[in-house]
Write a protein that holds these residues in place. Structure first.
Motif, PDB file in Angstrom:
ATOM      1  N   THR A   1       5.088  -0.641  -1.710  1.00 56.58           N
ATOM      2  CA  THR A   1       4.950   0.742  -2.155  1.00 56.58           C
ATOM      3  C   THR A   1       3.486   1.100  -2.056  1.00 56.58           C
ATOM      4  O   THR A   1       2.637   0.410  -2.614  1.00 56.58           O
ATOM      5  CB  THR A   1       5.427   0.906  -3.609  1.00 56.58           C
ATOM      6  OG1 THR A   1       6.802   0.548  -3.646  1.00 56.58           O
ATOM      7  CG2 THR A   1       5.262   2.346  -4.076  1.00 56.58           C
ATOM      8  N   LEU A   2       3.193   2.160  -1.323  1.00 56.07           N
ATOM      9  CA  LEU A   2       1.814   2.606  -1.153  1.00 56.07           C
ATOM     10  C   LEU A   2       1.577   3.792  -2.074  1.00 56.07           C
ATOM     11  O   LEU A   2       2.469   4.621  -2.270  1.00 56.07           O
ATOM     12  CB  LEU A   2       1.572   3.032   0.297  1.00 56.07           C
ATOM     13  CG  LEU A   2       1.838   1.972   1.365  1.00 56.07           C
ATOM     14  CD1 LEU A   2       1.649   2.567   2.762  1.00 56.07           C
ATOM     15  CD2 LEU A   2       0.922   0.770   1.179  1.00 56.07           C
ATOM     16  N   THR A   3       0.361   3.874  -2.612  1.00 55.57           N
ATOM     17  CA  THR A   3       0.001   5.009  -3.462  1.00 55.57           C
ATOM     18  C   THR A   3      -1.044   5.841  -2.734  1.00 55.57           C
ATOM     19  O   THR A   3      -2.071   5.319  -2.289  1.00 55.57           O
ATOM     20  CB  THR A   3      -0.563   4.519  -4.809  1.00 55.57           C
ATOM     21  OG1 THR A   3       0.424   3.675  -5.404  1.00 55.57           O
ATOM     22  CG2 THR A   3      -0.867   5.681  -5.740  1.00 55.57           C
ATOM     23  N   CYS A   4      -0.764   7.130  -2.615  1.00 51.26           N
ATOM     24  CA  CYS A   4      -1.676   8.021  -1.902  1.00 51.26           C
ATOM     25  C   CYS A   4      -2.933   8.242  -2.746  1.00 51.26           C
ATOM     26  O   CYS A   4      -2.837   8.507  -3.946  1.00 51.26           O
ATOM     27  CB  CYS A   4      -0.960   9.343  -1.642  1.00 51.26           C
ATOM     28  SG  CYS A   4      -1.989  10.538  -0.804  1.00 51.26           S
TER      29      CYS A   4
ATOM     30  N   PHE B   1      -3.867   5.624   1.721  1.00 50.76           N
ATOM     31  CA  PHE B   1      -3.076   4.924   0.702  1.00 50.76           C
ATOM     32  C   PHE B   1      -3.744   3.616   0.315  1.00 50.76           C
ATOM     33  O   PHE B   1      -4.466   3.021   1.107  1.00 50.76           O
ATOM     34  CB  PHE B   1      -1.694   4.562   1.260  1.00 50.76           C
ATOM     35  CG  PHE B   1      -0.837   5.730   1.627  1.00 50.76           C
ATOM     36  CD1 PHE B   1      -0.046   6.360   0.681  1.00 50.76           C
ATOM     37  CD2 PHE B   1      -0.818   6.203   2.945  1.00 50.76           C
ATOM     38  CE1 PHE B   1       0.759   7.437   1.025  1.00 50.76           C
ATOM     39  CE2 PHE B   1      -0.014   7.280   3.290  1.00 50.76           C
ATOM     40  CZ  PHE B   1       0.771   7.901   2.337  1.00 50.76           C
TER      41      PHE B   1
ATOM     42  N   THR C   1      -2.369  -0.208  -1.593  1.00 57.03           N
ATOM     43  CA  THR C   1      -1.144  -0.898  -1.988  1.00 57.03           C
ATOM     44  C   THR C   1      -1.016  -0.794  -3.508  1.00 57.03           C
ATOM     45  O   THR C   1      -2.010  -0.619  -4.215  1.00 57.03           O
ATOM     46  CB  THR C   1      -1.176  -2.381  -1.564  1.00 57.03           C
ATOM     47  OG1 THR C   1      -2.358  -2.960  -2.087  1.00 57.03           O
ATOM     48  CG2 THR C   1      -1.152  -2.529  -0.065  1.00 57.03           C
ATOM     49  N   ALA C   2       0.221  -0.922  -3.993  1.00 57.50           N
ATOM     50  CA  ALA C   2       0.468  -0.722  -5.426  1.00 57.50           C
ATOM     51  C   ALA C   2      -0.367  -1.680  -6.269  1.00 57.50           C
ATOM     52  O   ALA C   2      -0.877  -1.318  -7.316  1.00 57.50           O
ATOM     53  CB  ALA C   2       1.951  -0.915  -5.720  1.00 57.50           C
TER      54      ALA C   2
ATOM     55  N   THR D   1       3.788   8.323  -4.009  1.00 59.14           N
ATOM     56  CA  THR D   1       4.055   6.983  -3.457  1.00 59.14           C
ATOM     57  C   THR D   1       4.988   7.068  -2.253  1.00 59.14           C
ATOM     58  O   THR D   1       5.741   8.029  -2.082  1.00 59.14           O
ATOM     59  CB  THR D   1       4.692   6.046  -4.508  1.00 59.14           C
ATOM     60  OG1 THR D   1       5.907   6.639  -4.960  1.00 59.14           O
ATOM     61  CG2 THR D   1       3.761   5.791  -5.668  1.00 59.14           C
TER      62      THR D   1
ATOM     63  N   ARG E   1       7.317   4.212   0.383  1.00 61.46           N
ATOM     64  CA  ARG E   1       7.682   2.841   0.761  1.00 61.46           C
ATOM     65  C   ARG E   1       7.271   2.637   2.216  1.00 61.46           C
ATOM     66  O   ARG E   1       7.414   3.547   3.037  1.00 61.46           O
ATOM     67  CB  ARG E   1       9.199   2.615   0.656  1.00 61.46           C
ATOM     68  CG  ARG E   1       9.791   2.832  -0.704  1.00 61.46           C
ATOM     69  CD  ARG E   1       9.357   1.827  -1.736  1.00 61.46           C
ATOM     70  NE  ARG E   1       9.780   0.454  -1.469  1.00 61.46           N
ATOM     71  CZ  ARG E   1       9.262  -0.603  -2.098  1.00 61.46           C
ATOM     72  NH1 ARG E   1       8.310  -0.451  -3.005  1.00 61.46           N
ATOM     73  NH2 ARG E   1       9.687  -1.808  -1.825  1.00 61.46           N
TER      74      ARG E   1
END
Ligand SMILES: Cc1cc2nc3c(=O)[nH]c(=O)nc-3n(C[C@H](O)[C@H](O)[C@H](O)COP(=O)(O)OP(=O)(O)OC[C@H]3O[C@@H](n4cnc5c(N)ncnc54)[C@H](O)[C@@H]3O)c2cc1C
Length: 374
Positions: free
Chosen positions: A38-41, A56, A58-59, A124, A126
């Protein structure tokens, strides 16, 4: 060779160093290739009126291992449906804590519009991968010619940024084609990079001037005349091309006409289906029923030898990440732990991955009972 020796390796290993930079170890904590994240912008950047970069992390904040030119398969939830698309990582592996994708808004397009309209800092997404074999390490060269059009600039931008971050001072002629000057993606950054790297030469050619009446670059399409002017030694260069299907076939014809060796031509297509070899007819001998066991879930199913593993797995209710279904994107790469398969891929997997037992489920059919790492 440890990572410090590798970074300071002598000049002939330029492309290996790009690959090494992609695989350097960071306390053993990396996002392993082929896994879902899951990537967070964290940032959205307007590159042109219809192209945006999305940055992004990574989580868990871990660095990401990839090679310049590789892509992610992202999964967006659009109106309750999970939709997957591939986007090249436009940032460089030398800055592994942030990943960028640079997306052109396609009229009527599902995911590109969803990203432009919905993806904001804190959002977020995927993602699977990184995947892809359009990388400089696949065709080591000291002199390259990068040819791109439109959003096809992204893999070449990643390669350029990585080379400069590593201080490689590579001899690159980078020619980007755009509709108008205001459509040139990364225009300022490319010009800035070229100023600082004497052996990187950047040229733009635009079909028309659009709103920029004072444009003093060439207009029209890339011609052999322009190419010979900007890269007189183009016959000696390894060529990397990315852009719309029509652009790439025009470029190929141009290079053929100029006498460039096709073995030194490499391209990435964003149009899944374009340039994909038609699948050969299945021989009658490919009939039979086989059992497929899944090592992680302990599920199993039976399937006909004429079916692909992906299609049979989906019919059996197994959730498998996939995107192109044509052996291009590499999203469904899975290890075959026992048994044999017949795979006809279209560049979505590397020889060294095949040697390790990986296969693409979308273009593999069983030739025996199997155990898959799923
Ligand atoms: C390896 C790879 C790397 C890529 N990297 C990038 C990148 O870096 N940047 C980038 O911008 N793109 C990239 N792409 C392209 C990207 O994956 C998408 O294809 C693109 O963003 C369009 O997706 P979409 O969902 O917006 O459009 P889609 O929904 O797939 O639609 C595409 C087109 O089909 C039309 N269409 C859709 N549904 C229908 C229908 N039912 N009937 C008729 N027409 C229809 C749409 O109007 C649109 O014109 C890459 C592709 C690949 C394979």
């Amino acid at each position: 060779m440890n990572s410090v020796d590798t970074i300071f390796a002598p000049a002939p290993d330029l492309d290996d160093r790009l690959a090494d930079a992609a695989t350097w170890e960071h306390g053993g904590r990396l996002w392993p290739s082929g896994e879902q994240q899951t990537l967070t912008c964290c940032r959205v950047i307007d590159e042109t009126h219809d192209v945006r970069s999305f940055e992004f992390r990574t989580a868990n904040g871990l660095p990401v291992r990839f090679e310049p030119g590789q892509f992610l398969t992202v999964s967006a939830n659009v109106q309750g449906q999970s939709v997957e698309r591939c986007y090249t990582i436009s940032s460089a592996p030398t800055r592994p804590f942030l990943l960028s994708i640079t997306v052109k808004r396609v009229p009527g397009g599902t995911v590109s519009n969803w990203l432009h309209d919905n993806m904001k800092p804190g959002g977020t997404l995927r993602a699977y991968g990184p995947s892809g074999v359009f990388t400089p390490s696949a065709a080591p060269a000291t002199k390259s010619l990068y040819l791109s059009a439109g959003s096809g600039v992204t893999p070449l931008m990643s390669m350029t940024r990585a080379g400069i971050d590593l201080g490689l001072d590579r001899d690159i002629v980078f020619i980007h084609s755009a509709r108008t000057p205001t459509d040139i993606v990364f225009r300022e950054e490319l010009a800035w990079l070229a100023k600082r790297s004497p052996r990187l030469r950047v040229f733009f050619v635009c079909e028309g001037v659009g709103d920029e009446a004072h444009w003093n670059g060439p207009t029209g399409r890339l011609t052999l005349h322009l190419l010979s002017q900007w890269a007189p030694d183009y016959l000696e260069r390894e060529v990397f091309t990315c852009g719309p299907a029509g652009y790439m076939s025009a470029v190929r014809a141009l290079l053929r006409e100029g006498g460039h060796d096709p073995a030194r031509y490499h391209q990435e297509s964003f149009d899944i289906g374009a340039g994909v070899a038609p699948e050969p007819a299945r021989p009658a001998a490919a009939e039979g029923i086989f059992t497929v066991k899944l090592s992680r879930s302990s599920k199993s199913f039976t399937m006909n030898a004429s079916e692909t593993l992906l299609s049979a797995a989906k019919k059996a209710g197994v959730v498998v990440a996939s995107s192109c279904s044509q052996g291009v994107c590499g999203t469904c790469k899975t290890k075959v732990l026992e048994g044999t398969v017949d795979m006809k891929h279209n560049g979505g997997i590397r020889d060294r991955e095949i040697q390790k037992g990986f296969h693409l489920l979308c273009c593999s059919r069983p030739t025996s009972d199997l155990v898959l790492e799923l």
